[in-house]
Design a protein around this motif. Structure first.
Motif, PDB file in Angstrom:
ATOM      1  N   SER A 114       0.728  -1.226   0.077  1.00  9.19           N
ATOM      2  CA  SER A 114       0.009  -0.009   0.159  1.00  9.19           C
ATOM      3  C   SER A 114       0.818   1.199  -0.148  1.00  9.19           C
ATOM      4  O   SER A 114       1.914   1.339   0.345  1.00  9.19           O
ATOM      5  CB  SER A 114      -0.895  -0.074   1.297  1.00  9.19           C
ATOM      6  OG  SER A 114      -0.337   0.137   2.512  1.00  9.19           O
ATOM      7  N   TRP A 115       0.185   2.252  -0.483  1.00  8.67           N
ATOM      8  CA  TRP A 115       0.881   3.685  -0.559  1.00  8.67           C
ATOM      9  C   TRP A 115       0.157   4.555   0.296  1.00  8.67           C
ATOM     10  O   TRP A 115      -1.351   4.437   0.409  1.00  8.67           O
ATOM     11  CB  TRP A 115       1.094   4.012  -1.887  1.00  8.67           C
ATOM     12  CG  TRP A 115       2.126   3.641  -2.826  1.00  8.67           C
ATOM     13  CD1 TRP A 115       3.306   4.166  -3.055  1.00  8.67           C
ATOM     14  CD2 TRP A 115       1.985   2.297  -3.178  1.00  8.67           C
ATOM     15  NE1 TRP A 115       3.912   3.055  -3.784  1.00  8.67           N
ATOM     16  CE2 TRP A 115       3.027   2.114  -4.202  1.00  8.67           C
ATOM     17  CE3 TRP A 115       1.109   1.172  -3.328  1.00  8.67           C
ATOM     18  CZ2 TRP A 115       3.348   1.080  -4.907  1.00  8.67           C
ATOM     19  CZ3 TRP A 115       1.310   0.043  -4.503  1.00  8.67           C
ATOM     20  CH2 TRP A 115       2.424  -0.005  -5.056  1.00  8.67           C
ATOM     21  N   GLU A 116       0.816   5.468   1.114  1.00 12.81           N
ATOM     22  CA  GLU A 116       0.101   6.388   1.784  1.00 12.81           C
ATOM     23  C   GLU A 116       0.208   7.757   1.000  1.00 12.81           C
ATOM     24  O   GLU A 116       1.198   8.246   0.779  1.00 12.81           O
ATOM     25  CB  GLU A 116       0.663   6.652   3.122  1.00 12.81           C
ATOM     26  CG  GLU A 116       0.123   7.815   4.075  1.00 12.81           C
ATOM     27  CD  GLU A 116       0.715   7.895   5.382  1.00 12.81           C
ATOM     28  OE1 GLU A 116      -0.056   8.231   6.302  1.00 12.81           O
ATOM     29  OE2 GLU A 116       1.743   7.183   5.495  1.00 12.81           O
ATOM     30  N   LEU A 117      -0.883   8.463   1.085  1.00 15.72           N
ATOM     31  CA  LEU A 117      -0.829   9.825   0.284  1.00 15.72           C
ATOM     32  C   LEU A 117      -0.867  10.980   1.276  1.00 15.72           C
ATOM     33  O   LEU A 117      -1.619  11.006   2.297  1.00 15.72           O
ATOM     34  CB  LEU A 117      -2.184   9.858  -0.567  1.00 15.72           C
ATOM     35  CG  LEU A 117      -2.377   9.219  -1.876  1.00 15.72           C
ATOM     36  CD1 LEU A 117      -2.326   7.840  -1.803  1.00 15.72           C
ATOM     37  CD2 LEU A 117      -3.462   9.860  -2.748  1.00 15.72           C
ATOM     38  N   LYS A 118       0.060  12.041   0.994  1.00 11.92           N
ATOM     39  CA  LYS A 118       0.179  13.201   1.809  1.00 11.92           C
ATOM     40  C   LYS A 118       0.064  14.356   0.996  1.00 11.92           C
ATOM     41  O   LYS A 118       0.543  14.468   0.090  1.00 11.92           O
ATOM     42  CB  LYS A 118       1.661  13.064   2.436  1.00 11.92           C
ATOM     43  CG  LYS A 118       2.035  11.959   3.385  1.00 11.92           C
ATOM     44  CD  LYS A 118       3.360  11.995   4.116  1.00 11.92           C
ATOM     45  CE  LYS A 118       3.526  10.754   5.321  1.00 11.92           C
ATOM     46  NZ  LYS A 118       4.882  11.031   5.814  1.00 11.92           N
ATOM     47  N   LYS A 134       3.780   2.480   1.913  1.00  6.01           N
ATOM     48  CA  LYS A 134       3.310   2.473   3.445  1.00  6.01           C
ATOM     49  C   LYS A 134       3.569   1.307   3.895  1.00  6.01           C
ATOM     50  O   LYS A 134       4.511   0.898   4.807  1.00  6.01           O
ATOM     51  CB  LYS A 134       2.049   2.939   3.550  1.00  6.01           C
ATOM     52  CG  LYS A 134       1.395   2.974   4.938  1.00  6.01           C
ATOM     53  CD  LYS A 134       1.967   3.484   5.650  1.00  6.01           C
ATOM     54  CE  LYS A 134       1.338   3.527   7.443  1.00  6.01           C
ATOM     55  NZ  LYS A 134       2.165   4.179   8.462  1.00  6.01           N
ATOM     56  N   ARG A 135       2.974   0.100   3.594  1.00  6.50           N
ATOM     57  CA  ARG A 135       3.023  -1.326   3.965  1.00  6.50           C
ATOM     58  C   ARG A 135       3.775  -1.885   3.138  1.00  6.50           C
ATOM     59  O   ARG A 135       3.709  -2.085   1.796  1.00  6.50           O
ATOM     60  CB  ARG A 135       1.717  -1.872   4.442  1.00  6.50           C
ATOM     61  CG  ARG A 135       1.662  -3.137   4.984  1.00  6.50           C
ATOM     62  CD  ARG A 135       0.288  -3.710   5.319  1.00  6.50           C
ATOM     63  NE  ARG A 135       0.340  -5.099   5.702  1.00  6.50           N
ATOM     64  CZ  ARG A 135       0.367  -5.500   7.164  1.00  6.50           C
ATOM     65  NH1 ARG A 135       1.024  -4.540   7.986  1.00  6.50           N
ATOM     66  NH2 ARG A 135       0.633  -6.904   7.120  1.00  6.50           N
ATOM     67  N   ILE A 145       8.843 -14.101   6.182  1.00  3.12           N
ATOM     68  CA  ILE A 145       8.182 -12.781   5.713  1.00  3.12           C
ATOM     69  C   ILE A 145       8.072 -11.821   6.726  1.00  3.12           C
ATOM     70  O   ILE A 145       7.657 -12.264   7.925  1.00  3.12           O
ATOM     71  CB  ILE A 145       6.807 -13.155   4.997  1.00  3.12           C
ATOM     72  CG1 ILE A 145       7.043 -14.095   3.785  1.00  3.12           C
ATOM     73  CG2 ILE A 145       6.045 -11.839   4.884  1.00  3.12           C
ATOM     74  CD1 ILE A 145       5.655 -14.425   3.300  1.00  3.12           C
ATOM     75  N   PHE A 146       8.448 -10.613   6.615  1.00  2.00           N
ATOM     76  CA  PHE A 146       8.021  -9.515   7.646  1.00  2.00           C
ATOM     77  C   PHE A 146       7.420  -8.153   7.018  1.00  2.00           C
ATOM     78  O   PHE A 146       7.700  -8.056   5.906  1.00  2.00           O
ATOM     79  CB  PHE A 146       9.520  -8.934   8.154  1.00  2.00           C
ATOM     80  CG  PHE A 146      10.660 -10.223   8.716  1.00  2.00           C
ATOM     81  CD1 PHE A 146      10.387 -10.545   9.851  1.00  2.00           C
ATOM     82  CD2 PHE A 146      11.512 -10.684   7.814  1.00  2.00           C
ATOM     83  CE1 PHE A 146      11.364 -11.494  10.340  1.00  2.00           C
ATOM     84  CE2 PHE A 146      12.340 -11.458   8.222  1.00  2.00           C
ATOM     85  CZ  PHE A 146      12.209 -12.058   9.665  1.00  2.00           C
ATOM     86  N   TYR A 147       6.700  -7.893   7.707  1.00  2.07           N
ATOM     87  CA  TYR A 147       5.752  -6.586   7.309  1.00  2.07           C
ATOM     88  C   TYR A 147       6.246  -5.320   7.947  1.00  2.07           C
ATOM     89  O   TYR A 147       6.331  -5.183   9.313  1.00  2.07           O
ATOM     90  CB  TYR A 147       4.317  -6.908   7.688  1.00  2.07           C
ATOM     91  CG  TYR A 147       3.584  -8.047   6.795  1.00  2.07           C
ATOM     92  CD1 TYR A 147       3.135  -7.605   5.622  1.00  2.07           C
ATOM     93  CD2 TYR A 147       3.695  -9.420   7.489  1.00  2.07           C
ATOM     94  CE1 TYR A 147       2.317  -8.901   4.875  1.00  2.07           C
ATOM     95  CE2 TYR A 147       2.875 -10.526   6.433  1.00  2.07           C
ATOM     96  CZ  TYR A 147       2.555 -10.098   5.457  1.00  2.07           C
ATOM     97  OH  TYR A 147       2.109 -11.033   4.671  1.00  2.07           O
ATOM     98  N   LYS A 148       6.598  -4.309   7.285  1.00  5.46           N
ATOM     99  CA  LYS A 148       6.998  -3.155   7.665  1.00  5.46           C
ATOM    100  C   LYS A 148       6.147  -2.211   7.154  1.00  5.46           C
ATOM    101  O   LYS A 148       5.814  -1.914   6.022  1.00  5.46           O
ATOM    102  CB  LYS A 148       8.572  -2.870   6.667  1.00  5.46           C
ATOM    103  CG  LYS A 148       9.239  -1.791   7.201  1.00  5.46           C
ATOM    104  CD  LYS A 148      10.734  -1.745   6.451  1.00  5.46           C
ATOM    105  CE  LYS A 148      11.472  -0.510   6.941  1.00  5.46           C
ATOM    106  NZ  LYS A 148      10.803   0.773   6.373  1.00  5.46           N
ATOM    107  N   ASP A 149       5.722  -1.025   8.294  1.00  4.54           N
ATOM    108  CA  ASP A 149       4.671  -0.154   7.966  1.00  4.54           C
ATOM    109  C   ASP A 149       5.136   1.254   8.036  1.00  4.54           C
ATOM    110  O   ASP A 149       4.642   2.050   8.063  1.00  4.54           O
ATOM    111  CB  ASP A 149       3.755  -0.463   9.193  1.00  4.54           C
ATOM    112  CG  ASP A 149       2.779  -1.599   9.052  1.00  4.54           C
ATOM    113  OD1 ASP A 149       2.502  -1.815   8.023  1.00  4.54           O
ATOM    114  OD2 ASP A 149       2.609  -2.161  10.112  1.00  4.54           O
ATOM    115  N   THR A 150       6.612   1.275   7.710  1.00  5.33           N
ATOM    116  CA  THR A 150       7.210   2.825   7.786  1.00  5.33           C
ATOM    117  C   THR A 150       7.756   2.924   6.132  1.00  5.33           C
ATOM    118  O   THR A 150       8.801   3.748   6.013  1.00  5.33           O
ATOM    119  CB  THR A 150       8.134   2.811   8.560  1.00  5.33           C
ATOM    120  OG1 THR A 150       9.300   1.775   8.645  1.00  5.33           O
ATOM    121  CG2 THR A 150       7.602   2.693  10.223  1.00  5.33           C
ATOM    122  N   GLY A 151       7.362   2.274   5.270  1.00  5.72           N
ATOM    123  CA  GLY A 151       7.685   2.620   3.778  1.00  5.72           C
ATOM    124  C   GLY A 151       9.284   2.186   3.620  1.00  5.72           C
ATOM    125  O   GLY A 151       9.632   1.360   4.209  1.00  5.72           O
TER     126      GLY A 151
END
Length: 213
Positions: A114-118, A134-135, A145-151
């Motif tokens: 996913s992408w975060e719009l700013k 984003k994710r 598998i690792f999920y990173k939420d800070t882009g």
């Protein structure tokens, strides 16, 4: 009286003469000087300290073979310059936050979910936004598998460069979009539901996944 004046007057005459001779120099030295041009900062050396080992020798730049998958399914395969030894990131597992270190040779792929719009600024035709990863899903060659939420900004994967027989291609994992007052987007992507500024769809020329061989 006259004799005393004759003794003093030569000294006064010398002082008067000296003042006349020095007066032009005093005028010149007292004039304000033009300000000097500011000193421009020197550009840093191309050989950074990080590129040298403990002995001061330049480290050999490693290259890796990557396959980049774009958002419309196109793929580009080629060589990319090494990005250092590895990286550290935070991730959640069963509600617990962990910090993990990985070497680049351990990584199989990085996929953006996913992408975060700013919001950037208001334009004449609408509002511009920057869509950044984003994710992120990181998969190792061991199958973890690792999920990173800070882009991807902190691991330097926003701008990508790949070289193959066609030449060098510069690609990006983010894009700039414009939202019109009607709710539609310049990129042609579907409207975002609700008030959320997170989207899973991405612009066709943007990198969605990076794979290492």
């Amino acid at each position: 009286m006259g004799k005393r004046q004759s003794m003093i007057s030569p000294n006064l005459f010398r002082l008067f003469l000296l003042s006349i001779l020095l007066f032009p120099f005093y005028i010149l030295s007292s004039e304000p000087r033009a300000p000097k041009d500011p000193t421009l900062p020197t550009s840093p050396s191309e050989e950074k300290k990080d590129d040298r080992d403990a002995r001061g020798d330049l480290r050999e730049k490693k290259t890796s073979v990557q396959t980049l998958t774009l958002c419309d399914g196109r793929t580009i395969r080629g060589e990319a310059d090494g990005m250092g030894e590895g990286f550290q990131f935070s991730h959640l597992k069963d509600g617990i936050e962990y910090k993990k270190k990985l070497k680049w040779e351990e990584v199989e792929s990085v996929k953006i979910d996913s992408w975060e719009l700013k919001q950037k600024k208001e334009e004449k035709k609408g509002i511009s936004f920057e869509a950044r990863p984003k994710r992120v899903r990181i998969r190792t060659k061991n199958g973890e598998i690792f999920y990173k939420d800070t882009g991807l900004a902190d691991i330097n994967l926003l701008n990508l460069s790949v070289k193959n027989n066609n030449g060098t291609a510069n690609l990006f994992s983010y894009w700039i979009d414009l939202k019109f007052p009607t709710g539609s987007w310049y990129s042609g992507l579907p409207p975002i539901k609700g008030e959320s500024l997170i989207r899973e769809e991405c612009y066709k020329d943007v990198v969605r996944m990076i794979e290492w061989e």
